[in-house]
Design a protein around this motif. Structure first.
Motif, short mmCIF file in Angstrom:
data_model
loop_
_atom_site.label_atom_id
_atom_site.label_comp_id
_atom_site.label_asym_id
_atom_site.label_seq_id
_atom_site.Cartn_x
_atom_site.Cartn_y
_atom_site.Cartn_z
N LYS A 105 71.99 36.54 86.38
CA LYS A 105 71.93 36.33 87.82
C LYS A 105 71.01 35.17 88.15
O LYS A 105 69.95 35.00 87.53
CB LYS A 105 71.46 37.61 88.51
N ALA A 106 71.40 34.38 89.13
CA ALA A 106 70.58 33.23 89.54
C ALA A 106 69.25 33.71 90.09
O ALA A 106 69.15 34.79 90.66
CB ALA A 106 71.33 32.42 90.60
N ASN A 107 68.23 32.90 89.87
CA ASN A 107 66.91 33.24 90.40
C ASN A 107 66.97 33.40 91.91
O ASN A 107 67.64 32.65 92.62
CB ASN A 107 65.90 32.14 90.04
N GLY A 108 66.25 34.41 92.40
CA GLY A 108 66.29 34.72 93.82
C GLY A 108 65.58 33.68 94.66
O GLY A 108 64.84 32.83 94.19
N GLY A 109 65.83 33.77 95.93
CA GLY A 109 65.19 32.87 96.88
C GLY A 109 65.37 33.43 98.27
O GLY A 109 66.28 34.23 98.52
N TYR A 110 64.53 33.05 99.18
CA TYR A 110 64.58 33.61 100.52
C TYR A 110 65.46 32.79 101.46
O TYR A 110 65.96 33.30 102.44
CB TYR A 110 63.16 33.73 101.09
N SER A 111 65.62 31.52 101.16
CA SER A 111 66.45 30.69 102.03
C SER A 111 67.86 30.59 101.44
O SER A 111 68.03 30.53 100.22
CB SER A 111 65.84 29.30 102.17
N PRO A 112 68.86 30.57 102.30
CA PRO A 112 70.24 30.48 101.79
C PRO A 112 70.51 29.12 101.14
O PRO A 112 69.89 28.11 101.49
CB PRO A 112 71.10 30.67 103.03
N GLN A 113 71.45 29.12 100.21
CA GLN A 113 71.85 27.89 99.52
C GLN A 113 73.22 27.47 100.04
O GLN A 113 74.17 28.25 99.99
CB GLN A 113 71.89 28.12 98.02
#
Length: 988
Positions: A105-113
């Motif tokens: 799974k791709a590393n998480g992030g708070y802002s949408p890509q």
């Protein structure tokens, strides 16, 4: 001399390395046997139809060289006698991720890509046709053995990640050979799904309809790219075009998604092989029209634990039916000549494969069809007909050796040969001691049942009606059986020991009694004794009656689809919603789905007569703003999703369809949500309960699209950073996209023109070919959107919600826009603080076309009462109030020439009420669409009784399963999510 030998050894070693393609991971060099191996005296299942009794076949270098009743035995052949054994082709699984490491799974992030992460590839990370399974494959001996034990010799594996997933590879489960030798076809197929890649956080798409639109755009872009129109190299589109002639396999996890996949295939002339859901039996007629070959998971739901009556009430009839009916799916597919193969996908291969296969056979699947689904059908599907899945000359030597009929529970699989390499699973020399015996020891006669696998059998012992504790071990044909004493207060045992010769019917040996005394025992096989228990089991099984299907296959579905009728309604109070107003004691004649006469004293003319004396007949209610009957509402990945269409996600099984019919609703506009300024294309539906999604589409209705303004689109109440974040930004989105649409239209004559589904939709709006319904609240934004539209020379068709419409009704009239509003909703969020319940009446008085809508599955079945509120709030007449849910919304949808009123020549969408339709006591007794009754209150009462009876029968069946010791699953309460504009659905 030693020096010369050393040089010679090195030389030979180098030559050996050059000649060898692969160094095995295990010790030693593995060489393939080049001699003939001949098998004789076997019962050979050449294919599902052909059987050779006492036959022979020969193999060499991984291939079958001869097969028949009698064949010539080449010199120096190894001959193996299979007397009493059966031979089957090894099985083939077309949907697998065998040997492929699970994508991380791709590393998480708070802002949408929003942008893709791969340069030189397609603009969306979830489109990965450039993925080749062969680049990710590593043989997994442990997983291979699980498949080999189930009888599989070949799998079609792929990287199960993304919407377009790239090419799969056909690989043989050959033990101890090089990777290259295992690969039958390194580019066997191309895979699709509706699930996003876990390796990317790119937002778009967030819905099934977004995934469908994306796949469509890929097809268009790939065709455009293939013509050399792009100046930039796109490795994804190149791979997609290279893979287009491969077998195309589409993975779905839902019956409706199977039809959605086929719909895309039909649009682009592609026949997908579809990974099914196991629920194909629910819509077999529609399944057949796909012309697809299905890959069906051999998975059936477990019975529910319904001992607790409270929990049992939480279980839906749909879930109960699925448990009851699903095991008959394969039988029904076979009987309807739908081609299918079987897969181990989504099951535990070791525990569930054989068990579920035999269950399908118990429920009517023939052994021939089962064998075909495991051999010849997948071989033909993957383009390997005659090469795998059969025991014929020239085919790969992939075969199973069994102790008997493979489809018998007690049959043992001895060996699985793949490409001429033997995998021993159970020794052929082990004696089969399973069966029922009469055991005589120490003057007592016991009942002994030995069951399970030949190599590890288990025993059950009874003395009369008393069950005796026992422990059985069987190794190297030596049997040790330990019997507990019948006296539970004593820890005494009887020990039985015997050497069991091959092909024996009886077992005898030494017995050591609890007091140490030695004696003998004898176990005599009771050939007929087993029938008592078997007959009881079969009798019990007959109690599991398969419940009949309905359309849809949920509670309140029709056992037989309703048919169009010619009907004469007599002596009704007819609410025409036309200039004629309300007509007393009036007849309405319906023929061939249309209203042909309205008047008094009409004759039936062969039509069914319904006495409507004292009752009210109206046109069917039209709901301009609805979100029922949908599998998805919002595509929130971009601020414009004009390319998506609600017609793709119609759910004809939604119980709210039936409930709306029970409330007199016959037509709805299924709208996209309000996640973005420019939403998706609408679907205008006739609520034909029991019909397919396609048959519910109101074909004559013009196309619409949903726009949205305000808090939702600027994400006031959602966590996000997508543009726009302000109301000013919302205006800019419209200006920007329509400017781009004008430029796009002007480029259509260019040689390198690229068709864009999003832009095509916006051009339709600019050209007046598609109407806009816009979610709206406050006056400033209502003014803004009208000005934007006027700047681009088109009109907004409808403002929906429009709770500050009373402030700008004059400007709306000047613009030519209609209003669809709530009757008395206000103050549920900041931007509706100025809403008033007089809104509808004020806009109506100004001269706007005003409708009352629902935007809610509960309100939608009470729209007659919502319309009545306008009489209290604004003093509207009863007739004008009624028009707000009939002819007015029909006008807003531009279908008023067809529905919305009772007039000669219109479609017969009618509702018969038992009381004044604006009364809170009024109930629809019959609801008709185009001359077909889709709701009848008397039939509804019958259905309620049938449902209760069926529930009780199914609960009884499940209780019986639990009492038999069958594993059950707990009941989990599942509440259907109420759908509004702001519901977000995430693509997996």
């Amino acid at each position: 001399m030693k020096y010369k030998l050393l040089i010679l050894g090195l030389f030979l070693g180098i030559c050996s390395m050059q000649a060898q393609e692969y160094f095995p991971k295990n010790d030693g060099v593995k060489t393939r046997n080049t001699n003939y191996t001949v098998f004789k005296n076997a019962r050979i299942h050449v294919d599902p139809q052909a059987l050779i009794e006492n036959g022979m076949f020969a193999i060499k270098e991984g291939k079958i060289t001869a097969v028949g009743k009698s064949i010539d035995i080449p010199k120096n052949s190894v001959v193996i006698d299979l007397q009493g054994k059966e031979v089957y082709p090894s099985f083939i699984d077309l949907y697998s991720d065998f040997g492929i490491k699970k994508p991380e799974k791709a590393n998480g992030g708070y802002s949408p890509q929003y942008d893709a992460t791969r340069e030189g590839f397609y603009w969306n990370d979830h489109i990965k046709p450039d993925t080749d399974a062969v680049d990710h494959f590593s043989y997994d001996a442990k997983e291979a053995e699980k498949l080999q034990k189930a009888g599989f010799g070949v799998v079609n594996t792929h990287v199960a990640d993304g919407i377009i997933r790239g090419s799969g590879m056909l690989v043989a489960l050959t033990p101890e050979v090089s990777e290259g030798d295992r690969i039958i076809n390194e580019n066997s197929s191309q895979y699709f799904s509706f699930d996003k890649s876990v390796q990317s956080r790119q937002s778009y798409p967030t819905s099934i309809m977004g995934a469908m639109a994306l796949i469509r755009q890929v097809y268009l872009d790939a065709e455009w790219y293939a013509k050399g129109n792009s100046d930039n190299k796109d490795l994804a589109l190149e791979a997609f075009n290279q893979n287009k002639d491969l077998v195309q396999i589409f993975a779905s996890d839902d019956l409706l998604n199977e039809f959605r996949a086929d719909k895309i295939g039909d649009e682009f002339g592609v026949q997908y092989v579809i990974l099914g859901s196991g629920n194909e039996y629910q819509r077999l007629e529609q399944v057949k029209t796909t012309n697809a070959t299905f890959i069906v998971p051999l998975k059936f739901p477990e019975a529910y634990d319904v001992e607790d009556p409270f929990l049992a009430n939480q279980l839906s009839l749909e879930e109960m039916r699925e448990w009851n009916q699903a095991p008959s799916n394969l039988k029904r597919l076979s009987e309807n000549k739908v081609p299918f193969s079987l897969t181990t996908h989504s099951i535990d291969t070791e525990k569930d494969f054989k068990k579920n296969l035999l269950q399908a056979i118990e429920f009517g699947l023939t052994k021939e069809a089962a064998l075909a689904a495991l051999t010849t059908v997948p071989a033909k599907t993957i383009g390997q007909e005659g090469k795998i899945g059969v025991i014929k000359k020239g085919a790969w030597a992939n075969f199973l050796i069994t102790s008997g009929d493979y489809f018998d529970k007690e049959t043992t699989l001895y060996e699985n040969w793949v490409q001429g390499e033997k995998k021993i699973l159970n020794s052929k020399d082990v004696t089969n001691i399973t069966g029922n015996y009469e055991l005589l020891v120490d003057g007592k006669t016991y009942e002994l049942e030995i069951k399970g696998e030949i190599s590890s059998p288990k025993a059950e012992v009874k003395l009369g009606e008393t069950k005796i504790g026992s422990k059985l071990s069987f190794d190297n044909n030596w049997m040790n059986l330990l019997l507990s004493s019948t006296d539970t207060s004593r820890a005494d045992f009887i020990r039985l020991v015997a050497n069991v010769p091959a092909k024996t019917e009886n077992i005898s040996g030494k017995a050591i009694l609890p007091n140490g005394k030695e004696t003998t025992f004898r176990a005599t096989k009771a050939k007929n004794k087993s029938t008592d228990k078997t007959d009881i089991d079969k009798k019990d099984e007959k109690h599991r009656e398969i419940m009949p299907l309905s359309y849809p296959n949920v509670a309140y579905g029709f056992r037989t689809r309703p048919e169009q009728e010619n009907v004469l309604f007599k002596n009704a109070t007819v609410w025409t919603s036309e200039d004629e107003g309300v007509l007393e004691n009036t007849d309405v004649l319906v023929k061939n789905g249309e209203i042909v006469k309205v008047g008094q004293g009409l004759s039936a003319g062969g039509a069914r007569v319904i006495d409507a004396t004292g009752k009210h007949l109206t046109a069917g209610i039209v709901d301009e703003h609805s979100h029922i009957a949908a599998s998805a509402i919002n595509e929130a990945g971009h601020n414009s999703s004009a390319e998506v269409q609600m017609e793709d996600v119609v759910d004809p099984t939604d119980i709210n369809i039936y409930r709306n019919l029970a409330g007199g609703v016959t037509t709805i506009q299924l709208l996209h949500g309000s996640a973005n300024p420019i939403g998706g294309r609408s679907a205008i539906l006739k609520l034909k309960w029991g019909a397919s999604a396609e048959d519910m589409i109101f074909e004559q209705a013009p196309p619409f699209i949903k726009f949205a303004l305000g808090e939702n689109v600027k994400q006031s109440n959602w966590s996000g950073s997508r543009f726009p974040q302000t109301r000013m930004g919302v205006e800019q989105v419209f200006t920007d996209y329509f400017s781009r649409a004008r430029a796009y239209e002007s480029s259509k004559g260019d040689d390198d023109f690229r068709k864009d589904l999003e832009m095509e939709t916006l051009v339709e709006i600019l050209n007046g070919e598609r109407f806009v319904t816009s979610h709206s609240y406050i006056q400033s934004e209502i003014n803004m959107l009208m000005k934007v539209a006027e700047n681009f020379d088109f009109n907004i068709n409808t403002f929906t919600h429009i709770l500050e419409g009373y402030k700008v009704a004059d400007k709306m009239k000047e613009h030519g826009v209609g209003a669809s509003t709530f009757s008395d909703w206000w103050a549920y969020k900041y931007e509706v603080n100025d809403a008033i319940p007089y809104n509808a009446a004020i806009m109506n008085d100004v001269g706007l076309t005003v409708a009352i809508n629902s935007d809610d599955p509960e309100m939608s079945r009470r729209l007659n009462q919502e319309a009545a509120k306008t009489i209290k709030y604004g003093g509207m007449s009863e007739e004008e109030a009624w028009k707000m849910v009939t002819i007015n919304p029909a006008k807003l949808l531009h279908v008023d020439e067809l529905v919305g009123s009772i007039k000669t020549g219109k479609q017969a969408d009618l509702v018969l009420w038992n009381d004044h339709p604006l009364s809170i006591y009024a109930k629809p007794e019959k609801t008709m669409i185009e001359g077909t009754f889709y709701f009848d209150i008397e039939k509804d009462k019958e259905l309620r009784k049938q449902i209760q009876k069926e529930r009780n029968e199914l609960i009884g069946q499940m209780l019986k399963e639990k009492n038999k010791g069958v594993k059950t699953q707990p009941v989990e309460k599942k509440e259907k999510q109420r759908v509004h504009c702001d519901l977000l659905e995430a693509v997996k």
